[in-house]
Design an enzyme around this catalytic site. Structure first.
Site, PDB file in Angstrom:
ATOM      1  N   GLU A 165      -1.173  -1.838  -2.888  1.00 20.89           N
ATOM      2  CA  GLU A 165      -2.039  -0.905  -3.591  1.00 20.89           C
ATOM      3  C   GLU A 165      -2.513   0.110  -2.570  1.00 20.89           C
ATOM      4  O   GLU A 165      -2.492  -0.169  -1.370  1.00 20.89           O
ATOM      5  CB  GLU A 165      -3.247  -1.643  -4.180  1.00 20.89           C
ATOM      6  CG  GLU A 165      -4.392  -1.933  -3.193  1.00 20.89           C
ATOM      7  CD  GLU A 165      -4.048  -2.935  -2.094  1.00 20.89           C
ATOM      8  OE1 GLU A 165      -3.084  -3.716  -2.290  1.00 20.89           O
ATOM      9  OE2 GLU A 165      -4.711  -2.934  -1.032  1.00 20.89           O
TER      10      GLU A 165
ATOM     11  N   SER B 298     -11.832   5.276  11.805  1.00 14.97           N
ATOM     12  CA  SER B 298     -10.720   4.522  11.227  1.00 14.97           C
ATOM     13  C   SER B 298      -9.485   5.355  10.929  1.00 14.97           C
ATOM     14  O   SER B 298      -8.374   4.844  10.895  1.00 14.97           O
ATOM     15  CB  SER B 298     -11.177   3.806   9.959  1.00 14.97           C
ATOM     16  OG  SER B 298     -11.702   4.750   9.051  1.00 14.97           O
TER      17      SER B 298
ATOM     18  N   LYS C 183      -4.867   1.176   9.332  1.00  9.37           N
ATOM     19  CA  LYS C 183      -4.135   0.368   8.345  1.00  9.37           C
ATOM     20  C   LYS C 183      -2.841  -0.221   8.912  1.00  9.37           C
ATOM     21  O   LYS C 183      -2.411  -1.293   8.502  1.00  9.37           O
ATOM     22  CB  LYS C 183      -3.822   1.207   7.108  1.00  9.37           C
ATOM     23  CG  LYS C 183      -5.052   1.603   6.298  1.00  9.37           C
ATOM     24  CD  LYS C 183      -5.689   0.416   5.600  1.00  9.37           C
ATOM     25  CE  LYS C 183      -6.815   0.837   4.658  1.00  9.37           C
ATOM     26  NZ  LYS C 183      -7.557  -0.331   4.137  1.00  9.37           N
TER      27      LYS C 183
END
Lengths: 264, 395
Positions: free
Chosen positions: B108, B375, B86
């Site tokens: 969010e 991830s 991210k």
């Protein structure tokens, strides 16, 4: 094609120097029957156009009051087909212009042509789709036109340089959102209304109505001086929240106060 | 003619009028800076010096031998600063927000990984930060809530709907419309209105570019297959993008099947979704016949979303990528497997990709290569996995 009821009604208002009163209610909140009765009360007490909210699971343009109403309505089993049936029943009793306020996915999923066909058949005169901007209106415009349904355009204080483009193509009326944000009653506005309405007045070829945040007769009167009509939503939905199936009469009283406020 | 911001018939800009100028302003800023060498160098330097890129491409020797199929490589996005991919996107958008003169950032978050990355970058850049998070997700991911607060962000719980990612996005969009003048909405996945799907993909494509280069250096060839988990789809788009023109490379997305795609408790958008228009985009969504968005479920808060990014929708529709549903149980088993076999604890989201790999690798040949995009790391999930296995680690 016969004249759209919205155009006809707003022309009458203009000829009589009457500010148009546009009222909103979430369809099926406390049952279709409550909505039907409330609509007839609104008609009786001086509303000129009525917006019927179609509940959506994720209403991103709504504040807490209409969000809760949508949730209540969906929980009790409200459907689009059910709303069309309700509109058919209402049409036997009133010639009032009726609009659906709804999210684009509801139309898309239902089938855009089938949707507008049913609008015409049941007597809906316009739709307001808050999550469909000017750039994406092709999604529905040709079908709306084909069936003679107005696709109501919105402008907001954040529209700025977009106002001309939107206002020039608006049909029915131009929905002027009083303040950036979501629906709901407000105590004060930060918008400079003179500056906001100046380009709107210049470019709009149809009547303009202001909505979002109007709480009662005083704010309705105050806002009405900028344009041709006012839209009241959350303040009415709050009455449904408070009084449930007993709300139609209370709504009637409130609409009468709004009318008197505007006519003062 | 294809309209702007479309991937085939998917994508678009289906947002309220109030945010249209902001969307266009962002589009213009991204068009200006997205190809600006100075901006890109600044961005790459942040990736190197702050996020810790390039991330390793790790050869999973024991896993390869154990599965007895192809060679398995793991792209270690879990080793980035803040523990997931991210941060790649967040640093890019924060830099853009700075250039645009925005003072307030909203985001969010589902699992909290995007929220943590955003809170981190806001701390570093001295920007006000508010993160919207579903209350159910706050319960599942208490640790990340605390991390965000520690980093100076305000975490606002969202109780509506199912109290998960979709509801957090609704509330962030409402905030954005209300505070449009000051606020930059930092979307965490390849979703929402154009330019977000394209921009977030561009800020994530470094994953695939690096992996391709790293594999070329060690193996001198392309992989036969790359696998990534898909919620909104940002880590998968980041991994897939550079491989799209390489037609010999299978692109496989692992989506959350929850308790199974034949139950009501899943978030398998490609397997079970239909076309719709929601959260600014035309794509596939889990919804009913009336177009009401379905309440979705996955053990993984990060995959618990009823839609998928429009570029994925197009990759699926055109047959370029495949999407495989993975259940909670399969994901938890894969998390345990990777922990015991390679000493790597994956995030429960990433464990969905590992689970897909466990199914596919044994069917591939020994001279073939697979890359799993890992991830994120699994520390945040320990409480929940223990709970799932009936172990109490609270006392």
């Amino acid at each position: 094609m016969t004249e759209n009821r919205i155009d006809k009604k707003l022309k009458e208002c203009s000829e009589n120097n009457r500010k148009a009163l546009i009222t909103f209610i979430t369809s099926g909140d406390n049952g279709y029957e409550t909505t039907e009765k409330a609509v007839l009360e609104m008609v009786k007490n001086g509303a000129d156009l009525i917006e019927l909210g179609v509940p959506f699971s994720d209403p991103i343009a709504e504040g807490p009051v209409i969000q809760s109403a949508s949730e209540r309505s969906l929980k009790s089993g409200t459907t689009l087909v059910g709303i069309f049936d309700m509109v058919r029943r209402l049409r036997e009793k009133t010639d009032m212009p009726l609009l659906l306020m709804m999210y684009l996915n509801t139309i898309y999923r239902f089938g855009t042509e089938r949707f507008f066909g049913l609008c015409q058949e049941c007597g809906i005169d316009g739709v307001i789709v808050p999550d469909m901007p000017y750039e994406e209106k092709d999604e529905i415009q040709s079908y709306a036109d084909k069936y003679g349904i107005h696709n109501i355009s919105l402008v907001t204080p954040a529209s700025e340089n977009r106002i001309q483009m939107i206002a020039e193509e608006a049909t029915g009326f131009l929905y002027c959102v009083s303040t950036n944000g979501v629906t709901g009653v407000r105590n004060e506005y930060s918008t400079d209304f003179d500056a906001f309405f100046k380009p709107i007045k210049k470019y709009a070829k149809v009547p303009c109505a202001v909505g979002f945040g109007i709480s009662g007769p005083e704010s309705a009167k105050k806002m009405s001086r900028y344009c041709d009509g006012v839209i009241v939503g959350s303040a009415i939905v709050r009455i449904v929240e408070q009084y449930g199936t007993n709300s139609p009469e209370k709504i009637g009283e409130f609409v009468k106060q709004l009318r008197n406020g505007l006519d003062k | 003619m294809e309209k702007i911001g479309r991937f085939g018939e998917f994508g678009g800009q289906y947002v309220p009028e109030t945010v249209m100028n902001a969307v266009h302003e962002l589009e213009a800023a991204y068009n200006k800076y997205g190809n600006d060498p100075e901006f890109l160098e600044e961005y790459r330097e942040l990736l190197r010096k702050y996020a810790g890129r390039p991330s390793m491409l790790y050869y999973a020797d024991r896993m390869t031998k154990d599965l007895g199929g192809c060679k398995v490589y793991i792209k270690r996005e879990d080793l980035n600063h803040t523990g997931s991919h991210k941060i790649n996107n967040v640093l890019g958008q924060i830099l853009l927000a700075k250039k645009m003169g925005k003072k307030r950032i909203i985001a969010e978050t589902g699992a909290g990984q995007h929220g943590v990355a955003t809170a981190t970058a806001c701390a570093m850049f001295d920007l006000e930060c508010e993160v919207y998070m579903g209350t159910e997700d706050m319960r599942r991911q208490k640790l990340n809530v605390y991390r965000m607060e520690l980093l100076g962000a305000k975490v606002t719980g969202v109780d509506s709907g199912t109290g998960t990612l979709k509801d957090a996005i609704n509330e962030a969009m409402r905030d954005w419309a209300t505070n449009i003048e000051t606020t930059f909405y930092l979307i965490g996945s390849v979703m929402g209105p154009h330019p977000y799907p394209m921009m977030v993909r561009d800020f994530q494509k470094v994953i695939g570019e690096e992996a391709k280069k790293q594999l070329m250096e060690t193996e001198g060839k392309l992989p036969e297959c790359v696998i990534a988990c898909v919620g909104g789809g940002s880590n998968a788009m980041g991994m897939f993008y550079d491989f799209i023109p390489d037609k010999t490379v299978r692109l496989i997305g692992a989506e959350a099947a929850g308790k199974g795609i034949d139950t009501k408790l899943h978030a398998a958008t490609v397997a079970k979704g239909t076309m719709g228009i929601f959260h600014g985009m035309k794509s596939y969504f889990l919804q009913n016949d009336e177009g009401q968005i379905a309440p979705v479920y996955s053990i993984s808060a990060g995959l618990d979303y009823p839609g998928i990014g429009p570029e994925h929708a197009n990759l699926y529709k055109t047959g370029r990528a495949e999407y495989m549903p993975i259940t909670d149980e399969e994901a938890v088993q894969a998390l345990e497997y990777l922990s015991k076999t390679e000493g790597i604890i994956p995030a429960i989201e990433s464990a969905h990709a590992v689970a897909a790999a466990l199914k596919i690798a044994p069917q591939m040949k020994s001279d073939e290569i697979m890359i799993i995009n890992l991830s994120g790391r699994g520390d945040k999930d320990m409480q929940q996995i223990a709970e799932y296995r009936g172990v109490n680690i609270d006392d």
